[in-house]
Motif scaffolding. Structure first.
Motif, PDB file in Angstrom:
ATOM      1  N   ASP A   1      13.798 -33.487 -10.053  1.00  0.00           N
ATOM      2  CA  ASP A   1      13.153 -34.760 -11.157  1.00  0.00           C
ATOM      3  C   ASP A   1      12.258 -33.957 -12.311  1.00  0.00           C
ATOM      4  N   LYS A   2      11.212 -33.234 -11.575  1.00  0.00           N
ATOM      5  CA  LYS A   2      10.450 -32.478 -12.513  1.00  0.00           C
ATOM      6  C   LYS A   2      10.965 -31.730 -13.326  1.00  0.00           C
ATOM      7  N   HIS A   3      11.934 -30.886 -13.039  1.00  0.00           N
ATOM      8  CA  HIS A   3      12.545 -29.759 -13.944  1.00  0.00           C
ATOM      9  C   HIS A   3      13.864 -30.497 -14.480  1.00  0.00           C
ATOM     10  N   GLY A   4      14.107 -31.508 -14.261  1.00  0.00           N
ATOM     11  CA  GLY A   4      15.455 -32.258 -14.962  1.00  0.00           C
ATOM     12  C   GLY A   4      16.536 -31.396 -14.321  1.00  0.00           C
ATOM     13  N   LEU A   5      16.550 -30.842 -13.045  1.00  0.00           N
ATOM     14  CA  LEU A   5      17.962 -30.587 -12.706  1.00  0.00           C
ATOM     15  C   LEU A   5      18.384 -31.366 -11.646  1.00  0.00           C
ATOM     16  N   PRO A   6      19.797 -31.870 -11.757  1.00  0.00           N
ATOM     17  CA  PRO A   6      20.284 -32.689 -10.505  1.00  0.00           C
ATOM     18  C   PRO A   6      20.276 -31.694  -9.308  1.00  0.00           C
ATOM     19  N   ILE A   7      20.323 -32.319  -8.317  1.00  0.00           N
ATOM     20  CA  ILE A   7      20.348 -31.707  -6.641  1.00  0.00           C
ATOM     21  C   ILE A   7      21.711 -31.360  -5.835  1.00  0.00           C
ATOM     22  N   VAL A   8      21.645 -30.342  -5.285  1.00  0.00           N
ATOM     23  CA  VAL A   8      22.696 -30.497  -4.387  1.00  0.00           C
ATOM     24  C   VAL A   8      21.900 -30.057  -3.030  1.00  0.00           C
ATOM     25  N   THR A   9      22.323 -30.655  -1.915  1.00  0.00           N
ATOM     26  CA  THR A   9      21.913 -29.971  -0.556  1.00  0.00           C
ATOM     27  C   THR A   9      22.875 -30.533   0.462  1.00  0.00           C
ATOM     28  N   GLU A  10      23.153 -29.606   1.574  1.00  0.00           N
ATOM     29  CA  GLU A  10      23.957 -29.971   2.563  1.00  0.00           C
ATOM     30  C   GLU A  10      23.585 -30.979   3.548  1.00  0.00           C
ATOM     31  N   VAL A  11      24.888 -31.489   3.843  1.00  0.00           N
ATOM     32  CA  VAL A  11      24.838 -32.654   4.903  1.00  0.00           C
ATOM     33  C   VAL A  11      25.673 -32.144   6.131  1.00  0.00           C
TER      34      VAL A  11
END
Ligand code: PEP
Ligand code: MN
Length: 348
Positions: free
Chosen positions: A155-165
């Motif tokens: 959010d701070k850097h304006g980057l959507p995120i990807v993370t493993e489930v």
């Protein structure tokens, strides 16, 4: 589908095959040749997928005409799919630049890495909070705390995120934080997990298993698509080989092979494919040149302190140099690197 009969198949056996096909609600067309007799099946082949026709006496081979991955196939969907991750487009001429550390290790470190990769041109931020490790004694990730850090940093850097489930029981938790689920190589055939993310409407980055064929990968994508989630991005991340010069074998041909079979976007992960920072730039560029819809690269600002995959991490300045080259190649190929829109982030 075509059913090829054995050379000595009897009339009774042939009649039985036809009866079986018709009992499944399909039509059979018998064709007797000099050497071979075949039965053409007319109707919805999907009806037959669960029927073990090879087990019928007299049957030599069952040859499907349509690929078994119906929804992933580009026969069903000739246009390339564009998957949108919180406003960042992947596929159909748009390149994903996914970058970040292997694992989320703390807020300060995440902030420094995110700032650097954003400046270099990344459009999606990665970081694992649940880490699939070969050893149960190795670092397992920060869990929910890691998800919070990744979310806040993105959010701070304006980057959507990807993370493993990794676990179907955690899909709901990860859903609350992430913009895109990652299904790791080790879980590519965790069918319960695929079904669970398929029931959400959040994009999924599906990595190829290290011993999976391309068909296996597409069948796994089919699990997600068949639940109604059409936002699937494939990822070639290297497969096992006899050669230990690299961590895995980067199968660059998987990119055009997938493109020939499927409308789904496919990206490359040269970090896990090679395990060597010196090989990441050439393999990333080869992937894009081969038609990949993006690159997934691990970046760390102090690899020697990294809690996982430090030896393969690029330093921020190395990533910036590579990102420049990818941008030039993208321009040459007429591809666009989608810029994340201001604050259009996960619906939580
Ligand atoms: C990762 O992306 O950090 C990872 C564990 O990748 P893979 O599942 O491809 O090994
Ligand atoms: Mn990793």
């Amino acid at each position: 589908m075509i059913i090829v009969l054995k050379p000595g198949a009897t009339d009774d056996q042939i009649a039985h095959v036809i009866d079986r096909v018709e009992s499944l609600g399909l039509r059979a067309h018998l064709s007797r040749g000099t050497y071979r007799t075949i039965v053409g099946v007319i109707g919805d082949e999907a009806q037959l997928q669960a029927a073990p026709l090879e087990a019928i006496p007299g049957v030599a081979q069952v040859v499907p005409i349509l690929p078994p991955f119906k929804l992933a196939s580009n026969e069903a969907h000739p246009e390339p799919s564009v998957v949108e991750v919180a406003g960042v487009k992947i596929g159909g001429g748009y390149l994903a630049m996914i970058a970040g550390p292997c694992a989320v290790e703390g807020a300060e470190r995440m902030d420094a890495i995110a700032g650097a990769v954003k400046k270099a041109g990344a459009n999606l931020l990665r970081g694992g909070a649940f880490k699939p490790r070969t050893s149960p004694y190795a670092y397992q990730g920060m869990g929910e705390e890691g998800l919070k850090i990744l979310r806040e940093t993105g959010d701070k850097h304006g980057l959507p995120i990807v993370t493993e489930v990794m676990d179907p029981r955690r899909v709901e938790l990860v859903y609350r934080y992430t913009d895109m689920f990652q299904i790791g190589a080790r879980n590519m055939q965790n069918f319960n997990l695929l079904t669970e993310v398929g029931q959400t409407r959040k994009p999924v980055l599906l990595k190829r298993g290290m011993s999976a064929t391309i068909k296996d990968l597409l069948m796994s994508a089919e699990y997600i698509l068949s639940e109604g989630n059409s936002s699937v991005v494939l990822c070639e991340r290297g497969i096992k080989s006899f050669d230990n010069s690299t961590r895995n074998l980067f199968d660059v041909a998987a990119v055009p092979v997938c493109k020939g079979l499927s409308h789904l976007p496919i990206i490359v992960d040269p970090s896990h494919a090679t395990g060597r920072p010196d090989l990441i730039p050439p393999c990333a560029l080869a992937g894009v040149a081969a038609g990949a819809d993006g690159v997934h690269i691990e970046v760390h600002n102090c690899p020697e302190e990294a809690l996982s995959d430090g030896p393969q991490a690029l330093l921020p300045h190395q990533y910036a140099a590579l990102a420049d080259q990818i941008q030039s190649l993208a321009a040459l190929l007429g591809k666009t690197i989608s810029v994340p829109p201001e604050r259009k982030l996960a619906a939580r």
